[in-house]
Design an enzyme around this catalytic site. Structure first.
Site, short mmCIF file in Angstrom:
data_model
loop_
_atom_site.label_atom_id
_atom_site.label_comp_id
_atom_site.label_asym_id
_atom_site.label_seq_id
_atom_site.Cartn_x
_atom_site.Cartn_y
_atom_site.Cartn_z
N GLY A 10 0.81 -1.21 0.00
CA GLY A 10 0.00 0.00 0.00
C GLY A 10 0.85 1.26 0.00
O GLY A 10 2.08 1.21 -0.03
N TYR A 126 -16.73 2.11 7.50
CA TYR A 126 -15.28 2.22 7.57
C TYR A 126 -14.85 2.80 8.92
O TYR A 126 -14.00 2.24 9.61
CB TYR A 126 -14.78 3.10 6.41
CG TYR A 126 -13.31 3.46 6.49
CD1 TYR A 126 -12.33 2.48 6.38
CD2 TYR A 126 -12.91 4.78 6.67
CE1 TYR A 126 -10.98 2.81 6.45
CE2 TYR A 126 -11.56 5.12 6.73
CZ TYR A 126 -10.61 4.13 6.63
OH TYR A 126 -9.28 4.46 6.70
N TRP A 151 -6.64 11.93 4.71
CA TRP A 151 -6.38 12.40 3.35
C TRP A 151 -5.00 11.94 2.84
O TRP A 151 -4.21 12.73 2.33
CB TRP A 151 -6.48 13.92 3.28
CG TRP A 151 -7.82 14.52 3.59
CD1 TRP A 151 -8.81 13.99 4.36
CD2 TRP A 151 -8.31 15.79 3.15
NE1 TRP A 151 -9.88 14.85 4.43
CE2 TRP A 151 -9.60 15.96 3.70
CE3 TRP A 151 -7.78 16.81 2.36
CZ2 TRP A 151 -10.37 17.10 3.46
CZ3 TRP A 151 -8.54 17.94 2.14
CH2 TRP A 151 -9.83 18.08 2.68
#
Length: 282
Positions: A10, A126, A151
Protein backbone atom coordinates in the site's frame (compact mmCIF):
# COMPACT_ATOMS: atom_id res chain seq x y z
CA UNK A 1 14.55 -5.27 16.60
CA UNK A 2 12.61 -7.62 14.37
CA UNK A 3 9.69 -5.67 12.95
CA UNK A 4 6.67 -6.94 11.01
CA UNK A 5 5.19 -4.50 8.49
CA UNK A 6 1.74 -5.46 7.17
CA UNK A 7 0.15 -3.98 4.04
CA UNK A 8 3.58 -3.41 2.50
CA UNK A 9 2.13 -2.98 -1.03
CA UNK A 10 0.00 0.00 0.00
CA UNK A 11 0.89 3.69 0.02
CA UNK A 12 2.26 3.77 3.57
CA UNK A 13 3.78 0.30 3.37
CA UNK A 14 5.80 1.26 0.30
CA UNK A 15 7.04 4.44 1.97
CA UNK A 16 8.05 2.40 5.03
CA UNK A 17 10.11 0.10 2.80
CA UNK A 18 12.03 3.07 1.39
CA UNK A 19 12.84 4.29 4.92
CA UNK A 20 13.95 0.82 6.04
CA UNK A 21 17.03 1.20 3.85
CA UNK A 22 17.97 4.29 5.89
CA UNK A 23 17.39 2.40 9.17
CA UNK A 24 19.29 -0.87 8.67
CA UNK A 25 19.77 -1.43 12.41
CA UNK A 26 16.45 -3.33 12.47
CA UNK A 27 15.30 -6.47 10.62
CA UNK A 28 12.05 -5.93 8.69
CA UNK A 29 9.50 -8.48 7.54
CA UNK A 30 7.48 -6.74 4.81
CA UNK A 31 4.25 -8.62 4.19
CA UNK A 32 1.03 -8.27 2.27
CA UNK A 33 -1.78 -10.79 1.86
CA UNK A 34 0.41 -13.11 -0.28
CA UNK A 35 3.00 -13.44 2.52
CA UNK A 36 0.68 -13.27 5.54
CA UNK A 37 -3.11 -13.30 5.71
CA UNK A 38 -3.82 -11.06 8.71
CA UNK A 39 -7.39 -12.39 8.98
CA UNK A 40 -5.91 -15.83 9.86
CA UNK A 41 -5.17 -15.77 13.59
CA UNK A 42 -3.25 -19.06 13.62
CA UNK A 43 -1.01 -17.89 10.74
CA UNK A 44 -0.23 -14.64 12.60
CA UNK A 45 0.61 -16.41 15.87
CA UNK A 46 2.92 -18.80 14.00
CA UNK A 47 4.64 -16.01 12.02
CA UNK A 48 5.20 -13.79 15.07
CA UNK A 49 6.55 -16.67 17.17
CA UNK A 50 8.79 -18.25 14.52
CA UNK A 51 10.32 -14.91 13.48
CA UNK A 52 10.60 -13.63 17.07
CA UNK A 53 8.81 -10.39 16.18
CA UNK A 54 9.45 -7.48 18.59
CA UNK A 55 7.07 -4.98 17.00
CA UNK A 56 4.34 -4.64 14.37
CA UNK A 57 3.39 -1.68 12.18
CA UNK A 58 -0.06 -2.45 10.80
CA UNK A 59 -0.44 -0.52 7.54
CA UNK A 60 -3.06 -2.96 6.19
CA UNK A 61 -6.75 -2.00 6.10
CA UNK A 62 -9.93 -2.05 4.05
CA UNK A 63 -9.94 1.56 2.87
CA UNK A 64 -12.56 1.63 0.09
CA UNK A 65 -14.87 3.88 2.10
CA UNK A 66 -17.93 3.69 -0.18
CA UNK A 67 -17.63 -0.02 -0.96
CA UNK A 68 -17.37 -0.69 2.78
CA UNK A 69 -21.06 0.22 3.14
CA UNK A 70 -21.94 -2.97 1.20
CA UNK A 71 -19.02 -5.08 2.46
CA UNK A 72 -19.34 -4.69 6.21
CA UNK A 73 -18.29 -8.28 7.04
CA UNK A 74 -15.01 -8.03 5.09
CA UNK A 75 -14.38 -4.53 6.47
CA UNK A 76 -14.92 -5.88 10.00
CA UNK A 77 -12.44 -8.72 9.41
CA UNK A 78 -9.67 -6.49 8.06
CA UNK A 79 -10.16 -3.35 10.16
CA UNK A 80 -11.34 -4.73 13.51
CA UNK A 81 -10.54 -8.44 13.89
CA UNK A 82 -7.14 -8.56 12.11
CA UNK A 83 -5.62 -5.79 14.31
CA UNK A 84 -6.83 -7.76 17.35
CA UNK A 85 -5.00 -10.90 16.15
CA UNK A 86 -1.81 -8.91 15.51
CA UNK A 87 -2.01 -7.13 18.88
CA UNK A 88 -2.62 -10.38 20.76
CA UNK A 89 0.29 -12.18 19.07
CA UNK A 90 2.87 -9.43 19.66
CA UNK A 91 1.42 -8.49 23.06
CA UNK A 92 1.99 -12.02 24.35
CA UNK A 93 5.69 -11.57 23.55
CA UNK A 94 5.82 -8.24 25.40
CA UNK A 95 6.26 -6.49 22.06
CA UNK A 96 4.82 -3.26 20.69
CA UNK A 97 2.39 -2.35 17.93
CA UNK A 98 1.62 0.75 15.86
CA UNK A 99 -1.92 0.71 14.46
CA UNK A 100 -2.75 3.19 11.71
CA UNK A 101 -6.24 4.65 12.09
CA UNK A 102 -8.33 7.42 10.59
CA UNK A 103 -10.14 10.74 11.01
CA UNK A 104 -13.33 8.79 10.17
CA UNK A 105 -13.62 7.75 13.84
CA UNK A 106 -15.10 11.27 14.25
CA UNK A 107 -18.33 12.54 12.67
CA UNK A 108 -16.75 15.82 11.53
CA UNK A 109 -19.20 18.16 13.26
CA UNK A 110 -16.53 20.10 15.21
CA UNK A 111 -15.13 23.42 14.02
CA UNK A 112 -11.78 23.24 15.83
CA UNK A 113 -9.04 20.61 15.33
CA UNK A 114 -9.75 17.20 16.84
CA UNK A 115 -7.58 16.21 19.80
CA UNK A 116 -6.90 12.60 20.76
CA UNK A 117 -9.37 12.42 23.65
CA UNK A 118 -12.30 14.00 21.78
CA UNK A 119 -15.34 11.72 21.84
CA UNK A 120 -15.42 9.36 18.86
CA UNK A 121 -18.60 9.18 16.80
CA UNK A 122 -18.07 7.37 13.47
CA UNK A 123 -20.95 7.53 10.99
CA UNK A 124 -19.72 5.10 8.32
CA UNK A 125 -18.93 1.37 8.22
CA UNK A 126 -15.28 2.22 7.56
CA UNK A 127 -15.10 4.56 10.57
CA UNK A 128 -16.91 2.16 12.90
CA UNK A 129 -14.68 -0.81 12.03
CA UNK A 130 -11.50 1.25 12.34
CA UNK A 131 -12.60 2.43 15.80
CA UNK A 132 -13.19 -1.17 16.93
CA UNK A 133 -9.70 -1.95 15.62
CA UNK A 134 -8.24 0.84 17.76
CA UNK A 135 -9.99 -0.43 20.88
CA UNK A 136 -8.93 -4.03 20.24
CA UNK A 137 -5.27 -3.09 19.82
CA UNK A 138 -5.22 -1.00 23.00
CA UNK A 139 -6.87 -3.81 24.96
CA UNK A 140 -4.61 -6.63 23.71
CA UNK A 141 -1.20 -4.90 23.48
CA UNK A 142 -0.04 -2.71 26.38
CA UNK A 143 2.75 -1.14 24.32
CA UNK A 144 0.55 0.11 21.49
CA UNK A 145 0.36 3.39 19.60
CA UNK A 146 -2.72 4.36 17.60
CA UNK A 147 -1.88 6.93 14.91
CA UNK A 148 -4.92 8.54 13.27
CA UNK A 149 -4.30 10.18 9.93
CA UNK A 150 -6.33 11.73 7.10
CA UNK A 151 -6.38 12.40 3.35
CA UNK A 152 -3.40 10.11 2.64
CA UNK A 153 -1.58 10.28 -0.70
CA UNK A 154 1.81 9.28 -2.12
CA UNK A 155 3.64 8.35 -5.31
CA UNK A 156 2.37 4.78 -4.80
CA UNK A 157 -1.05 3.25 -5.50
CA UNK A 158 -4.28 5.03 -6.30
CA UNK A 159 -5.00 8.27 -4.48
CA UNK A 160 -6.64 11.69 -4.80
CA UNK A 161 -3.51 13.47 -6.07
CA UNK A 162 -2.94 11.03 -8.92
CA UNK A 163 -6.65 11.02 -9.83
CA UNK A 164 -6.87 14.81 -9.97
CA UNK A 165 -3.75 15.01 -12.17
CA UNK A 166 -5.21 12.41 -14.54
CA UNK A 167 -8.66 14.03 -14.68
CA UNK A 168 -7.12 17.48 -15.04
CA UNK A 169 -5.41 16.30 -18.21
CA UNK A 170 -8.50 14.50 -19.54
CA UNK A 171 -11.35 16.92 -18.79
CA UNK A 172 -11.99 20.61 -19.53
CA UNK A 173 -14.15 21.01 -16.38
CA UNK A 174 -13.93 19.24 -13.02
CA UNK A 175 -16.31 19.56 -10.06
CA UNK A 176 -14.74 19.12 -6.61
CA UNK A 177 -16.29 19.43 -3.14
CA UNK A 178 -15.39 22.65 -1.30
CA UNK A 179 -17.31 22.22 1.98
CA UNK A 180 -15.29 19.34 3.43
CA UNK A 181 -12.26 20.63 5.32
CA UNK A 182 -9.15 18.75 6.42
CA UNK A 183 -5.43 18.35 5.88
CA UNK A 184 -3.71 16.19 3.26
CA UNK A 185 -1.06 13.77 4.52
CA UNK A 186 1.95 12.78 2.42
CA UNK A 187 2.51 9.11 3.28
CA UNK A 188 6.28 9.62 3.37
CA UNK A 189 5.93 12.20 6.16
CA UNK A 190 3.77 9.75 8.13
CA UNK A 191 6.35 7.00 7.55
CA UNK A 192 9.08 9.31 8.90
CA UNK A 193 7.00 9.90 12.04
CA UNK A 194 6.47 6.14 12.49
CA UNK A 195 10.19 5.42 12.06
CA UNK A 196 10.99 8.16 14.58
CA UNK A 197 8.68 6.52 17.12
CA UNK A 198 10.30 3.12 16.50
CA UNK A 199 13.82 4.47 16.92
CA UNK A 200 13.12 6.72 19.91
CA UNK A 201 10.85 4.22 21.68
CA UNK A 202 7.14 3.50 21.69
CA UNK A 203 5.17 5.78 24.02
CA UNK A 204 1.74 4.07 24.23
CA UNK A 205 -1.41 6.04 23.48
CA UNK A 206 -3.46 7.64 20.73
CA UNK A 207 -1.82 10.20 18.41
CA UNK A 208 -2.93 12.34 15.48
CA UNK A 209 -0.78 12.94 12.40
CA UNK A 210 -1.29 14.85 9.17
CA UNK A 211 0.68 17.57 7.45
CA UNK A 212 0.41 21.14 8.78
CA UNK A 213 -2.25 23.57 7.59
CA UNK A 214 -5.88 23.31 6.52
CA UNK A 215 -7.60 23.11 3.13
CA UNK A 216 -10.69 21.85 1.28
CA UNK A 217 -10.80 19.18 -1.43
CA UNK A 218 -11.46 21.99 -3.92
CA UNK A 219 -8.45 24.06 -2.83
CA UNK A 220 -6.35 20.88 -2.65
CA UNK A 221 -7.23 20.18 -6.28
CA UNK A 222 -6.40 23.75 -7.33
CA UNK A 223 -2.97 23.37 -5.69
CA UNK A 224 -2.40 19.98 -7.35
CA UNK A 225 -3.14 21.45 -10.79
CA UNK A 226 -1.04 24.56 -10.18
CA UNK A 227 2.00 22.56 -9.03
CA UNK A 228 1.56 19.95 -11.79
CA UNK A 229 1.31 22.71 -14.43
CA UNK A 230 -2.25 21.84 -15.51
CA UNK A 231 -3.84 25.02 -16.87
CA UNK A 232 -6.57 23.90 -19.28
CA UNK A 233 -8.93 22.33 -16.73
CA UNK A 234 -11.48 24.55 -14.95
CA UNK A 235 -12.06 23.33 -11.38
CA UNK A 236 -15.59 24.09 -10.15
CA UNK A 237 -16.62 24.06 -6.44
CA UNK A 238 -19.38 21.62 -5.44
CA UNK A 239 -21.46 21.28 -2.28
CA UNK A 240 -21.37 17.84 -0.66
CA UNK A 241 -25.10 17.54 -1.48
CA UNK A 242 -24.28 17.87 -5.19
CA UNK A 243 -22.01 14.83 -5.06
CA UNK A 244 -23.81 12.13 -3.02
CA UNK A 245 -21.77 9.07 -1.95
CA UNK A 246 -22.80 5.81 -0.22
CA UNK A 247 -20.65 6.62 2.86
CA UNK A 248 -20.89 9.76 5.00
CA UNK A 249 -17.69 11.77 5.09
CA UNK A 250 -16.62 14.14 7.89
CA UNK A 251 -17.25 17.79 6.94
CA UNK A 252 -14.40 18.85 9.22
CA UNK A 253 -11.52 16.50 9.98
CA UNK A 254 -8.57 18.70 10.90
CA UNK A 255 -6.40 16.82 13.42
CA UNK A 256 -4.48 18.50 16.24
CA UNK A 257 -0.90 17.16 16.14
CA UNK A 258 0.47 18.78 19.32
CA UNK A 259 0.82 15.47 21.19
CA UNK A 260 2.94 13.61 18.61
CA UNK A 261 5.05 16.74 17.94
CA UNK A 262 5.84 17.18 21.62
CA UNK A 263 6.39 13.46 22.35
CA UNK A 264 8.86 12.96 19.48
CA UNK A 265 10.05 16.54 18.78
CA UNK A 266 8.74 16.25 15.22
CA UNK A 267 8.92 18.99 12.60
CA UNK A 268 5.91 18.37 10.34
CA UNK A 269 5.98 19.97 6.86
CA UNK A 270 3.22 22.25 5.56
CA UNK A 271 0.87 20.28 3.28
CA UNK A 272 1.63 22.27 0.13
CA UNK A 273 5.40 21.77 0.51
CA UNK A 274 4.93 18.01 0.80
CA UNK A 275 2.51 18.01 -2.14
CA UNK A 276 5.15 19.73 -4.30
CA UNK A 277 7.72 17.13 -3.25
CA UNK A 278 5.38 14.27 -4.15
CA UNK A 279 4.39 15.74 -7.53
CA UNK A 280 8.07 16.33 -8.36
CA UNK A 281 8.69 12.60 -7.80
CA UNK A 282 5.65 11.69 -9.92
Amino acid sequence: MKILITGCNGQLGNEMQLLEKENPQHTYFNTDVAELDITDQAAIEKFVEENEIDGIVNCAAYTAVDKAEDNEALCQRLNAEAPAYLAHAVGQRGGWMIQISTDYVFDGTKHTPYVEDDETCPNSVYGRTKLVGELNVQKLCERSMIIRTAWLYSTFGNNFVKTMIRLGKERPVLGVIFDQIGTPTYARDLAVAIMTAINEGIVPGIYHFSNEGVTSWYDFTKAIHRIAGIKECQVRPLHTAEYPTPANRPHYSVLDKTKIKQTYTLEIPYWEESLAECIAKL
